[in-house]
Design a protein around this motif. Structure first.
Motif, PDB file in Angstrom:
ATOM      1  N   LEU A 165       8.306 -25.973  -1.685  1.00 56.22           N
ATOM      2  CA  LEU A 165       7.796 -24.650  -1.327  1.00 56.22           C
ATOM      3  C   LEU A 165       8.617 -23.604  -2.079  1.00 56.22           C
ATOM      4  O   LEU A 165       9.831 -23.518  -1.905  1.00 56.22           O
ATOM      5  CB  LEU A 165       7.905 -24.428   0.180  1.00 56.22           C
ATOM      6  CG  LEU A 165       7.247 -25.498   1.064  1.00 56.22           C
ATOM      7  CD1 LEU A 165       7.620 -25.290   2.524  1.00 56.22           C
ATOM      8  CD2 LEU A 165       5.729 -25.468   0.892  1.00 56.22           C
TER       9      LEU A 165
ATOM     10  N   TRP B  53       5.631 -20.876   6.560  1.00 56.11           N
ATOM     11  CA  TRP B  53       4.745 -21.648   5.702  1.00 56.11           C
ATOM     12  C   TRP B  53       3.724 -22.422   6.518  1.00 56.11           C
ATOM     13  O   TRP B  53       4.063 -23.016   7.550  1.00 56.11           O
ATOM     14  CB  TRP B  53       5.554 -22.641   4.857  1.00 56.11           C
ATOM     15  CG  TRP B  53       6.678 -22.029   4.085  1.00 56.11           C
ATOM     16  CD1 TRP B  53       7.945 -21.774   4.539  1.00 56.11           C
ATOM     17  CD2 TRP B  53       6.648 -21.583   2.728  1.00 56.11           C
ATOM     18  NE1 TRP B  53       8.701 -21.204   3.555  1.00 56.11           N
ATOM     19  CE2 TRP B  53       7.945 -21.081   2.420  1.00 56.11           C
ATOM     20  CE3 TRP B  53       5.675 -21.576   1.726  1.00 56.11           C
ATOM     21  CZ2 TRP B  53       8.280 -20.566   1.183  1.00 56.11           C
ATOM     22  CZ3 TRP B  53       6.006 -21.069   0.478  1.00 56.11           C
ATOM     23  CH2 TRP B  53       7.290 -20.572   0.215  1.00 56.11           C
TER      24      TRP B  53
ATOM     25  N   GLU C 153       1.327 -23.134   1.820  1.00 58.48           N
ATOM     26  CA  GLU C 153       1.465 -21.789   1.279  1.00 58.48           C
ATOM     27  C   GLU C 153       2.175 -20.896   2.285  1.00 58.48           C
ATOM     28  O   GLU C 153       2.171 -21.155   3.493  1.00 58.48           O
ATOM     29  CB  GLU C 153       0.089 -21.205   0.952  1.00 58.48           C
ATOM     30  CG  GLU C 153      -0.644 -21.945  -0.168  1.00 58.48           C
ATOM     31  CD  GLU C 153      -1.997 -21.324  -0.461  1.00 58.48           C
ATOM     32  OE1 GLU C 153      -2.408 -20.435   0.322  1.00 58.48           O
ATOM     33  OE2 GLU C 153      -2.628 -21.725  -1.446  1.00 58.48           O
ATOM     34  N   SER C 154       2.773 -19.833   1.770  1.00 59.14           N
ATOM     35  CA  SER C 154       3.459 -18.877   2.630  1.00 59.14           C
ATOM     36  C   SER C 154       2.432 -18.055   3.395  1.00 59.14           C
ATOM     37  O   SER C 154       1.651 -17.305   2.808  1.00 59.14           O
ATOM     38  CB  SER C 154       4.346 -17.967   1.779  1.00 59.14           C
ATOM     39  OG  SER C 154       5.013 -17.030   2.590  1.00 59.14           O
TER      40      SER C 154
END
Length: 223
Positions: A160, A191, A197-198
């Motif tokens: 990430l 996340w 994804e953030s």
């Protein structure tokens, strides 16, 4: 002059014998009191008494009492650098430890045996945690990226990227759907573990963020 020398020597011997007798008396007393303290579960008191025992008189009984003060179930040895982070999986079967060189080691808690190890990061590990289902382990540090590895192999599963500075802490939400990471870039990122994804960036902090915790039964994140 000879009489004076003889008297001085005899006096010195008497003083030495008196000191030895006092040290022996102190040793015997401290050992007895330390033994009593251990029986009363006062281990800090026992350690202090044993530390004060004269070194010249320390024998097997001193060593046995020192060992009795150690209430650890096991000591896990294997790191070559200082250990910075530890974590335990949800069912308590595995422990993970991470050190200043970037090495992560998995341990079988019941046996104390090393299960596997990996050089997870090129530098110290500041953040370490298991996923609630026990399938993944997260490690992060100065490299800014968060590395997620499978527990079964310790091979990378995914990473990430998004923080602009070292990652200091990581924590999964209780349901494992979210992972929060705290960074020296003054932000917390949340996340989505499905999309990886953030989902949210919390930028209200005024300085490095070094700690995180999810509420167990409510949708709260504390940082």
């Amino acid at each position: 002059a000879e009489d004076a020398n003889r008297i001085a020597i005899e006096k010195g011997q008497q003083e030495a014998e008196a000191r030895a007798a006092a040290e022996l008396e102190l040793y015997v007393s401290n050992v007895r009191l330390a033994s009593q303290s251990i029986r009363q579960n006062q281990f800090d008191v026992a350690r202090a008494l044993l530390d004060a025992c004269p070194a010249a008189y320390r024998n097997w009984e001193w060593g046995w009492l020192v060992q009795s003060c150690n209430r650890d179930l096991a000591t896990l040895r294997g790191h070559a650098a200082p250990v910075l982070k530890v974590a335990v999986n949800h069912d308590g079967g595995l422990a993970a430890s991470a050190d200043a060189s970037g090495t992560v080691i998995l341990w079988d808690i019941e046996s104390g045996d090393e299960v596997r190890r990996v050089s997870a990061l090129d530098g110290p590990v500041f953040a370490l945690c298991f996923s609630p289902d026990g399938k993944y382990i997260v490690a992060a540090g100065k490299a800014k990226e968060v590395t997620v590895r499978t527990v079964d192999t310790l091979e990378p599963a995914f990473s990430l990227a998004g923080h602009g500075a070292a990652v200091n802490a990581a924590a999964y939400s209780p349901d494992g759907k979210l992972l929060a990471t705290a960074s020296s870039d003054d932000t917390v990122r949340v996340w989505n573990m499905e999309t990886r994804e953030s989902a949210t960036i919390l930028s209200e902090h005024l300085n490095d963020v070094v700690a995180l915790a999810w509420a167990a039964t409510k949708p709260f994140l504390v940082s």
